[in-house]
Design a protein around this motif. Structure first.
Motif, PDB file in Angstrom:
ATOM      1  N   ASN A   1       0.808  -1.227   0.000  1.00 53.74           N
ATOM      2  CA  ASN A   1       0.000   0.000   0.000  1.00 53.74           C
ATOM      3  C   ASN A   1       0.842   1.278   0.000  1.00 53.74           C
ATOM      4  O   ASN A   1       0.531   2.250   0.689  1.00 53.74           O
ATOM      5  N   THR A   2       1.932   1.253  -0.775  1.00 53.71           N
ATOM      6  CA  THR A   2       2.803   2.437  -0.851  1.00 53.71           C
ATOM      7  C   THR A   2       2.373   3.392  -1.954  1.00 53.71           C
ATOM      8  O   THR A   2       2.879   4.507  -2.057  1.00 53.71           O
ATOM      9  N   GLY A   3       1.450   2.939  -2.810  1.00 53.54           N
ATOM     10  CA  GLY A   3       1.049   3.758  -3.955  1.00 53.54           C
ATOM     11  C   GLY A   3       2.026   3.655  -5.111  1.00 53.54           C
ATOM     12  O   GLY A   3       1.974   4.440  -6.057  1.00 53.54           O
ATOM     13  N   GLU A   4       2.942   2.656  -5.019  1.00 56.43           N
ATOM     14  CA  GLU A   4       3.906   2.442  -6.099  1.00 56.43           C
ATOM     15  C   GLU A   4       4.109   0.946  -6.315  1.00 56.43           C
ATOM     16  O   GLU A   4       3.940   0.153  -5.390  1.00 56.43           O
ATOM     17  N   ILE A   5       4.451   0.589  -7.550  1.00 54.59           N
ATOM     18  CA  ILE A   5       4.848  -0.780  -7.840  1.00 54.59           C
ATOM     19  C   ILE A   5       6.159  -0.758  -8.632  1.00 54.59           C
ATOM     20  O   ILE A   5       6.547   0.283  -9.173  1.00 54.59           O
ATOM     21  N   THR A   6       6.831  -1.900  -8.713  1.00 51.14           N
ATOM     22  CA  THR A   6       8.129  -1.967  -9.386  1.00 51.14           C
ATOM     23  C   THR A   6       7.979  -2.277 -10.859  1.00 51.14           C
ATOM     24  O   THR A   6       6.910  -2.666 -11.332  1.00 51.14           O
ATOM     25  N   ARG A   7       9.087  -2.157 -11.591  1.00 54.57           N
ATOM     26  CA  ARG A   7       9.114  -2.525 -13.015  1.00 54.57           C
ATOM     27  C   ARG A   7       8.723  -3.979 -13.209  1.00 54.57           C
ATOM     28  O   ARG A   7       7.955  -4.310 -14.117  1.00 54.57           O
ATOM     29  N   ASP A   8       9.283  -4.842 -12.382  1.00 55.41           N
ATOM     30  CA  ASP A   8       8.982  -6.267 -12.524  1.00 55.41           C
ATOM     31  C   ASP A   8       7.499  -6.545 -12.285  1.00 55.41           C
ATOM     32  O   ASP A   8       6.892  -7.382 -12.959  1.00 55.41           O
ATOM     33  N   ASP A   9       6.923  -5.815 -11.312  1.00 55.98           N
ATOM     34  CA  ASP A   9       5.488  -5.955 -11.079  1.00 55.98           C
ATOM     35  C   ASP A   9       4.690  -5.512 -12.307  1.00 55.98           C
ATOM     36  O   ASP A   9       3.660  -6.101 -12.641  1.00 55.98           O
ATOM     37  N   PHE A  10       5.176  -4.451 -12.970  1.00 58.42           N
ATOM     38  CA  PHE A  10       4.484  -3.965 -14.169  1.00 58.42           C
ATOM     39  C   PHE A  10       4.436  -5.042 -15.246  1.00 58.42           C
ATOM     40  O   PHE A  10       3.401  -5.262 -15.878  1.00 58.42           O
ATOM     41  N   VAL A  11       5.560  -5.723 -15.442  1.00 59.54           N
ATOM     42  CA  VAL A  11       5.611  -6.800 -16.437  1.00 59.54           C
ATOM     43  C   VAL A  11       4.620  -7.889 -16.063  1.00 59.54           C
ATOM     44  O   VAL A  11       3.867  -8.393 -16.910  1.00 59.54           O
ATOM     45  N   SER A  12       4.573  -8.252 -14.804  1.00 60.11           N
ATOM     46  CA  SER A  12       3.629  -9.270 -14.347  1.00 60.11           C
ATOM     47  C   SER A  12       2.187  -8.785 -14.497  1.00 60.11           C
ATOM     48  O   SER A  12       1.285  -9.565 -14.826  1.00 60.11           O
ATOM     49  N   ALA A  13       1.981  -7.481 -14.249  1.00 61.49           N
ATOM     50  CA  ALA A  13       0.628  -6.914 -14.354  1.00 61.49           C
ATOM     51  C   ALA A  13       0.088  -7.022 -15.777  1.00 61.49           C
ATOM     52  O   ALA A  13      -1.114  -7.225 -15.979  1.00 61.49           O
ATOM     53  N   CYS A  14       0.967  -6.911 -16.764  1.00 63.42           N
ATOM     54  CA  CYS A  14       0.541  -7.052 -18.163  1.00 63.42           C
ATOM     55  C   CYS A  14      -0.078  -8.423 -18.388  1.00 63.42           C
ATOM     56  O   CYS A  14      -1.118  -8.563 -19.051  1.00 63.42           O
ATOM     57  N   LYS A  15       0.548  -9.446 -17.857  1.00 58.21           N
ATOM     58  CA  LYS A  15       0.004 -10.806 -17.981  1.00 58.21           C
ATOM     59  C   LYS A  15      -1.319 -10.921 -17.232  1.00 58.21           C
ATOM     60  O   LYS A  15      -2.272 -11.529 -17.706  1.00 58.21           O
ATOM     61  N   GLU A  16      -1.353 -10.295 -16.043  1.00 62.37           N
ATOM     62  CA  GLU A  16      -2.562 -10.338 -15.213  1.00 62.37           C
ATOM     63  C   GLU A  16      -3.744  -9.708 -15.952  1.00 62.37           C
ATOM     64  O   GLU A  16      -4.886 -10.093 -15.762  1.00 62.37           O
ATOM     65  N   MET A  17      -3.453  -8.735 -16.799  1.00 68.92           N
ATOM     66  CA  MET A  17      -4.502  -8.053 -17.554  1.00 68.92           C
ATOM     67  C   MET A  17      -4.871  -8.789 -18.832  1.00 68.92           C
ATOM     68  O   MET A  17      -5.681  -8.303 -19.630  1.00 68.92           O
ATOM     69  N   GLY A  18      -4.255  -9.942 -19.054  1.00 62.34           N
ATOM     70  CA  GLY A  18      -4.585 -10.742 -20.232  1.00 62.34           C
ATOM     71  C   GLY A  18      -3.930 -10.251 -21.498  1.00 62.34           C
ATOM     72  O   GLY A  18      -4.344 -10.612 -22.602  1.00 62.34           O
ATOM     73  N   MET A  19      -2.892  -9.413 -21.366  1.00 62.56           N
ATOM     74  CA  MET A  19      -2.201  -8.872 -22.545  1.00 62.56           C
ATOM     75  C   MET A  19      -1.096  -9.850 -22.940  1.00 62.56           C
ATOM     76  O   MET A  19       0.098  -9.603 -22.746  1.00 62.56           O
ATOM     77  N   ASP A  20      -1.515 -10.963 -23.505  1.00 59.51           N
ATOM     78  CA  ASP A  20      -0.588 -12.072 -23.754  1.00 59.51           C
ATOM     79  C   ASP A  20       0.444 -11.784 -24.834  1.00 59.51           C
ATOM     80  O   ASP A  20       1.470 -12.458 -24.924  1.00 59.51           O
ATOM     81  N   THR A  21       0.180 -10.793 -25.682  1.00 58.89           N
ATOM     82  CA  THR A  21       1.142 -10.473 -26.750  1.00 58.89           C
ATOM     83  C   THR A  21       2.269  -9.581 -26.235  1.00 58.89           C
ATOM     84  O   THR A  21       3.228  -9.328 -26.954  1.00 58.89           O
ATOM     85  N   ILE A  22       2.138  -9.098 -24.994  1.00 57.40           N
ATOM     86  CA  ILE A  22       3.152  -8.199 -24.437  1.00 57.40           C
ATOM     87  C   ILE A  22       4.270  -9.028 -23.805  1.00 57.40           C
ATOM     88  O   ILE A  22       4.072  -9.675 -22.781  1.00 57.40           O
ATOM     89  N   THR A  23       5.424  -9.014 -24.414  1.00 56.60           N
ATOM     90  CA  THR A  23       6.581  -9.718 -23.866  1.00 56.60           C
ATOM     91  C   THR A  23       7.263  -8.837 -22.822  1.00 56.60           C
ATOM     92  O   THR A  23       7.080  -7.604 -22.830  1.00 56.60           O
ATOM     93  N   PRO A  24       8.071  -9.431 -21.921  1.00 56.92           N
ATOM     94  CA  PRO A  24       8.837  -8.612 -20.975  1.00 56.92           C
ATOM     95  C   PRO A  24       9.706  -7.581 -21.689  1.00 56.92           C
ATOM     96  O   PRO A  24       9.870  -6.452 -21.201  1.00 56.92           O
ATOM     97  N   GLU A  25      10.244  -7.958 -22.858  1.00 59.61           N
ATOM     98  CA  GLU A  25      11.090  -7.036 -23.617  1.00 59.61           C
ATOM     99  C   GLU A  25      10.296  -5.810 -24.073  1.00 59.61           C
ATOM    100  O   GLU A  25      10.769  -4.670 -23.996  1.00 59.61           O
ATOM    101  N   LYS A  26       9.061  -6.043 -24.573  1.00 62.10           N
ATOM    102  CA  LYS A  26       8.214  -4.925 -25.003  1.00 62.10           C
ATOM    103  C   LYS A  26       7.871  -4.017 -23.821  1.00 62.10           C
ATOM    104  O   LYS A  26       7.902  -2.790 -23.925  1.00 62.10           O
ATOM    105  N   ALA A  27       7.541  -4.645 -22.697  1.00 64.37           N
ATOM    106  CA  ALA A  27       7.177  -3.871 -21.513  1.00 64.37           C
ATOM    107  C   ALA A  27       8.349  -3.016 -21.050  1.00 64.37           C
ATOM    108  O   ALA A  27       8.189  -1.817 -20.754  1.00 64.37           O
ATOM    109  N   MET A  28       9.523  -3.608 -20.985  1.00 62.40           N
ATOM    110  CA  MET A  28      10.705  -2.870 -20.542  1.00 62.40           C
ATOM    111  C   MET A  28      11.084  -1.761 -21.524  1.00 62.40           C
ATOM    112  O   MET A  28      11.535  -0.691 -21.137  1.00 62.40           O
ATOM    113  N   ALA A  29      10.888  -2.032 -22.805  1.00 62.11           N
ATOM    114  CA  ALA A  29      11.205  -1.016 -23.821  1.00 62.11           C
ATOM    115  C   ALA A  29      10.319   0.211 -23.644  1.00 62.11           C
ATOM    116  O   ALA A  29      10.777   1.359 -23.776  1.00 62.11           O
ATOM    117  N   VAL A  30       9.052  -0.008 -23.338  1.00 59.23           N
ATOM    118  CA  VAL A  30       8.132   1.115 -23.112  1.00 59.23           C
ATOM    119  C   VAL A  30       8.516   1.879 -21.848  1.00 59.23           C
ATOM    120  O   VAL A  30       8.532   3.113 -21.827  1.00 59.23           O
TER     121      VAL A  30
END
Length: 449
Positions: A102-131
């Protein structure tokens, strides 16, 4: 005096008075720069500001001028889940799931995992990190909810983009139509139509357009959605009126009948246009390059109702026979032709179009992307030198990833059109526009005299 006129115009502009005229929407103009002012200022500039030149555009499809961001927003709002990259999952819920402390922040790695959680299966970790790298300049490991939401949207737009926009030649007609269908799939309610109409006017103004004819096909907009033609028109009119209230631009709507949708739909569209003739400045036929004469009796009704006619003809390299444009003029009563560029193949067709004084609404990039001519060639210069009036257009900027200032750059730098020739092209467009004379004269006096 000129000073008095400018003062009067400024007062009108400051009052934000909207003026509705029969057939069109209009706003009184502010003391913006004329064509001559802009050209003199920019002529020595190697990075010429084509955007600043006042322009007249007669051929822009509303359904092909929708912002990518709007398609994404409307897809999410209406739960259109078949579009690539579009996640319907609630972003706040996912963010809170990963914000375990409950810090109001998440990490980069969490963001990559969140993409999968949202069902964005075409988003690779590389694409997420590039953005993350491009949007934050690699400066942060932790992100707030607003950053999280922005990065997710950027990823979705990146995934959606190649399915809507292209700057490469369409391999076939289906490839083009698929993009229109994906855009049209989000046309779910009146709010959507009002939004896309307002944004189309706003985008046109920001491209330097001061007189715009915006066309749409009631049958296509309603297809698969059970919308009434009347609802769609009313919503589009609201959006255009809002755009004209906010920006000094003259706008008219053209109603399109889609020949490929069959005789019943064309007749229904003709009936609708005649019933609502005070709402349209013109009528168009698209998707029907062959056997144009089959529509003659219907188009006679349009002409008899006093609605000016334009017609898509002589565009496609195979079905767009040179004399299709001549038939559209002589049999359907068209006073302008959408594209018409294949008349270059037959001097008799060119001579007939010239003799009738018909203007061609030319969209060079669109012709290139649709494979109308071999790469690197276009007949605009030859048609112009033959004495046929041409006007410069985008056609479908929201599908073809272009804008009108880019077309002006192309006509100037690649096709070799001079300042005088491009100004003349605008004046042709102004003279042949279907908007009321008083609207055209306002534009002429402010920007082209």
């Amino acid at each position: 005096s000129m000073g008095g006129l400018r003062h009067a115009l400024r007062n009108i502009f400051n009052r934000k008075s909207i003026e509705y005229s029969s057939f069109g929407f209009s706003r009184k103009f502010s003391t913006e720069k004329s064509w001559k002012d802009v050209w003199e200022k920019e002529s020595e500039n190697k990075n010429f500001d084509y955007k600043a030149l006042p322009k007249v555009e007669l051929h822009r499809h509303l359904e092909g001028a929708v912002r990518l961001k709007t398609i994404l927003d409307e897809a999410r709002r209406h739960h259109v889940d078949h579009l690539p990259g579009v996640s319907l999952v609630d972003t706040k819920m996912v963010f809170e799931y990963f914000d375990v402390s409950n810090t109001g922040e998440i990490t980069r790695d969490d963001f990559v995992s969140a993409c999968k959680e949202m069902g964005m299966d075409t988003i690779t970790p590389e694409k997420a990190m590039a953005v993350i790298q491009s949007e934050t300049h690699g400066e942060t490991n932790a992100m707030s909810f607003n950053q999280f939401q922005h990065l997710l949207e950027t990823l979705m737009l990146n995934e959606l983009r190649p399915y809507i926009l292209t700057d490469e030649i369409f391999p076939d007609l289906k490839s083009l139509l698929d993009r229109f269908d994906r855009t049209q799939s989000v046309f779910k309610d009146s709010e959507t139509f009002e939004r896309i109409a307002f944004e189309a006017v706003e985008d046109a103004y920001n491209e330097g357009i001061r007189l715009l004819e915006l066309r749409y096909a009631p049958s296509f907009c309603s297809m698969g959605h059970s919308h009434s033609f009347g609802m769609v028109l009313e919503a589009i009119q609201k959006g255009v009126a809002r755009g004209c209230e906010k920006y000094p631009i003259e706008v008219g709507l053209i109603c399109i009948a889609v020949g490929a949708m069959g005789h019943e739909e064309v007749e229904k569209t003709v009936d609708f246009a005649i019933e609502n003739k005070e709402s349209f400045v013109g009528f168009d036929l698209a998707g029907a390059e062959t056997e144009l004469t089959q529509w003659a009796s219907l188009f006679k009704r349009v002409g008899d109702a006093g609605i000016p006619i334009t017609c898509h003809a002589s565009e496609d390299k195979n079905t767009g026979l040179p004399f299709n444009a001549v038939q559209a003029v002589e049999e359907l009563g068209a006073s302008r032709i959408g594209h018409g560029v294949q008349i270059i193949k037959d001097k008799r067709a060119m001579e007939a179009i010239k003799a009738h004084g018909v203007l061609l609404e030319v969209a060079v990039s669109s012709n290139y992307l649709c494979g109308c001519f071999p790469e690197g060639t276009h007949p605009a210069r030859e048609l112009w030198e033959y004495g046929i009036p041409l006007n410069i257009n985008t056609d479908d900027p929201g599908i073809m990833d272009l804008d009108l200032q880019g077309e002006y750059r192309l006509w100037h730098q690649t096709l070799g059109f001079t300042e005088e020739e491009m100004l003349k092209s605008n004046l042709y467009g102004l003279d042949r526009s279907f908007l009321p004379k008083e609207a055209r004269e306002r534009v002429r006096k402010r920007f082209f005299s």
